[in-house]
Design an enzyme around this catalytic site. Sequence first.
Site, PDB file in Angstrom:
ATOM      1  N   THR A  67      35.975  32.327  37.367  1.00 60.48           N
ATOM      2  CA  THR A  67      35.341  33.167  38.380  1.00 60.48           C
ATOM      3  C   THR A  67      35.925  34.575  38.352  1.00 60.48           C
ATOM      4  O   THR A  67      36.711  34.920  37.455  1.00 60.48           O
ATOM      5  CB  THR A  67      35.399  32.494  39.774  1.00 60.48           C
ATOM      6  OG1 THR A  67      34.578  33.241  40.664  1.00 60.48           O
ATOM      7  CG2 THR A  67      36.820  32.428  40.326  1.00 60.48           C
ATOM      8  N   LYS A  71      35.122  36.670  34.308  1.00 64.57           N
ATOM      9  CA  LYS A  71      33.966  36.085  33.609  1.00 64.57           C
ATOM     10  C   LYS A  71      33.657  36.768  32.269  1.00 64.57           C
ATOM     11  O   LYS A  71      33.139  36.125  31.360  1.00 64.57           O
ATOM     12  CB  LYS A  71      32.730  36.120  34.513  1.00 64.57           C
ATOM     13  CG  LYS A  71      32.809  35.116  35.654  1.00 64.57           C
ATOM     14  CD  LYS A  71      31.509  35.061  36.422  1.00 64.57           C
ATOM     15  CE  LYS A  71      31.620  34.102  37.595  1.00 64.57           C
ATOM     16  NZ  LYS A  71      30.346  33.899  38.278  1.00 64.57           N
ATOM     17  N   ASP A 107      25.849  29.727  35.565  1.00 64.82           N
ATOM     18  CA  ASP A 107      25.334  30.415  36.760  1.00 64.82           C
ATOM     19  C   ASP A 107      23.828  30.621  36.632  1.00 64.82           C
ATOM     20  O   ASP A 107      23.075  30.397  37.587  1.00 64.82           O
ATOM     21  CB  ASP A 107      25.986  31.795  36.916  1.00 64.82           C
ATOM     22  CG  ASP A 107      27.409  31.711  37.442  1.00 64.82           C
ATOM     23  OD1 ASP A 107      27.714  30.772  38.191  1.00 64.82           O
ATOM     24  OD2 ASP A 107      28.212  32.595  37.095  1.00 64.82           O
ATOM     25  N   GLY A 131      19.375  45.300  42.945  1.00 68.08           N
ATOM     26  CA  GLY A 131      20.731  45.506  42.447  1.00 68.08           C
ATOM     27  C   GLY A 131      20.785  45.530  40.939  1.00 68.08           C
ATOM     28  O   GLY A 131      19.898  44.978  40.256  1.00 68.08           O
ATOM     29  N   ALA A 132      21.829  46.178  40.432  1.00 74.82           N
ATOM     30  CA  ALA A 132      21.977  46.288  38.975  1.00 74.82           C
ATOM     31  C   ALA A 132      23.436  46.058  38.569  1.00 74.82           C
ATOM     32  O   ALA A 132      23.895  46.577  37.554  1.00 74.82           O
ATOM     33  CB  ALA A 132      21.488  47.652  38.499  1.00 74.82           C
ATOM     34  N   GLY A 133      24.173  45.286  39.357  1.00 73.37           N
ATOM     35  CA  GLY A 133      25.547  44.903  39.015  1.00 73.37           C
ATOM     36  C   GLY A 133      25.507  43.720  38.052  1.00 73.37           C
ATOM     37  O   GLY A 133      24.440  43.349  37.532  1.00 73.37           O
ATOM     38  N   TYR A 229      25.586  33.048  49.815  1.00 69.87           N
ATOM     39  CA  TYR A 229      25.455  31.858  50.676  1.00 69.87           C
ATOM     40  C   TYR A 229      26.423  31.901  51.850  1.00 69.87           C
ATOM     41  O   TYR A 229      26.514  30.954  52.633  1.00 69.87           O
ATOM     42  CB  TYR A 229      25.640  30.561  49.865  1.00 69.87           C
ATOM     43  CG  TYR A 229      26.893  30.521  49.047  1.00 69.87           C
ATOM     44  CD1 TYR A 229      28.111  30.166  49.600  1.00 69.87           C
ATOM     45  CD2 TYR A 229      26.864  30.854  47.699  1.00 69.87           C
ATOM     46  CE1 TYR A 229      29.258  30.149  48.847  1.00 69.87           C
ATOM     47  CE2 TYR A 229      28.011  30.836  46.926  1.00 69.87           C
ATOM     48  CZ  TYR A 229      29.212  30.485  47.506  1.00 69.87           C
ATOM     49  OH  TYR A 229      30.357  30.473  46.761  1.00 69.87           O
TER      50      TYR A 229
END
Length: 287
Positions: A67, A71, A107, A131-133, A229
């Site tokens: 994590t 990653k 993922d 988003g673009a991360g 979440y």
Amino acid sequence: MKIDGKTRTCGLIGNPVEHTLSPVIHNTLAERFGHNLVYVPFPVETGRLGAAVEGAAALQLLGLNVTVPYKSEVIPFLQEVDPLAAAIGAVNTLVSVNGGYKGYNTDMDGLYRAMETEGIRINGEEILLLGAGGASRAVAYLCAVKGAKQVYLLNRTLDKAERVAKEVNDATGRQVIVPMALSAYNTLPDRQFLAIQGTSVGLYPNVSEAVIGEDDFYSRIHTGFDLIYSPWETTFMKRVKEHGGHACNGLKMLLYQGVIAYELWNGVEVSEEDAGVVYEKLKEHFI
Ligand code: ATR
């Protein structure tokens, strides 16, 4: 849980790892299957990632999840990388192979499986991706590979959206990702979309925030899927519902990325019934 001389170990490497829910997923599955396996978190300090992977191999750990913030950083320490993970540039699951590890990205497969169970299609759909991360980049790749008709990649900073769109379009050979500034949402075609929320805006403790506030944006969404979440219902999800749309949080994505990792480590297929039992246990942490 019975631990003996034959117990196999899996775990999570990252920093921090204290709040992880992954032990709930894997230890529940091990119990359901009757596998002699335990799953534990392993915090890894900055600069110790290579040593951690090498140490894991030396200890013959069956598998690891990876994590934040490792990653991408973990990739050079692996023996092999699955093509999807290599294209995304991020690995979240390591599977033991001849003395080292092969990296996978569960993922994205997890998100896909979560969407399938919610009855949400990607193939042939026009999708808004916010988003673009790193997370959104991976989702853009997934959408392109799974046959989305068009993905409008909306980001506060346009040039970042342009960079990600070009990268994914070039890598998949499909001109499917269309970069846009968030503020230009009102130039979108006049129809309703599936919207995937891939920014960290709205994440606990900043629960009152949403990446976009305007009502006429939310009236364009038939389904909103937030990768977050925690909280259980984000402001983005609330707004989607207020405008008559269907909304999902990211807990099923977390569930299925774990389920797929468990399947890779143990060579089994996790039934929907078992996945459902794990999901209920995960939910107890929120409601
Ligand atoms: P990652 O997905 O790599 O973990 P992140 O830091 O969680 O990245 O999220 C980064 C994304 O959230 C970016 O798309 C960022 O927009 P910019 O590229 O314009 O920075 C977006 N983001 C973060 N805070 C935001 C905000 N307050 N309003 C709009 N977008 C925001």
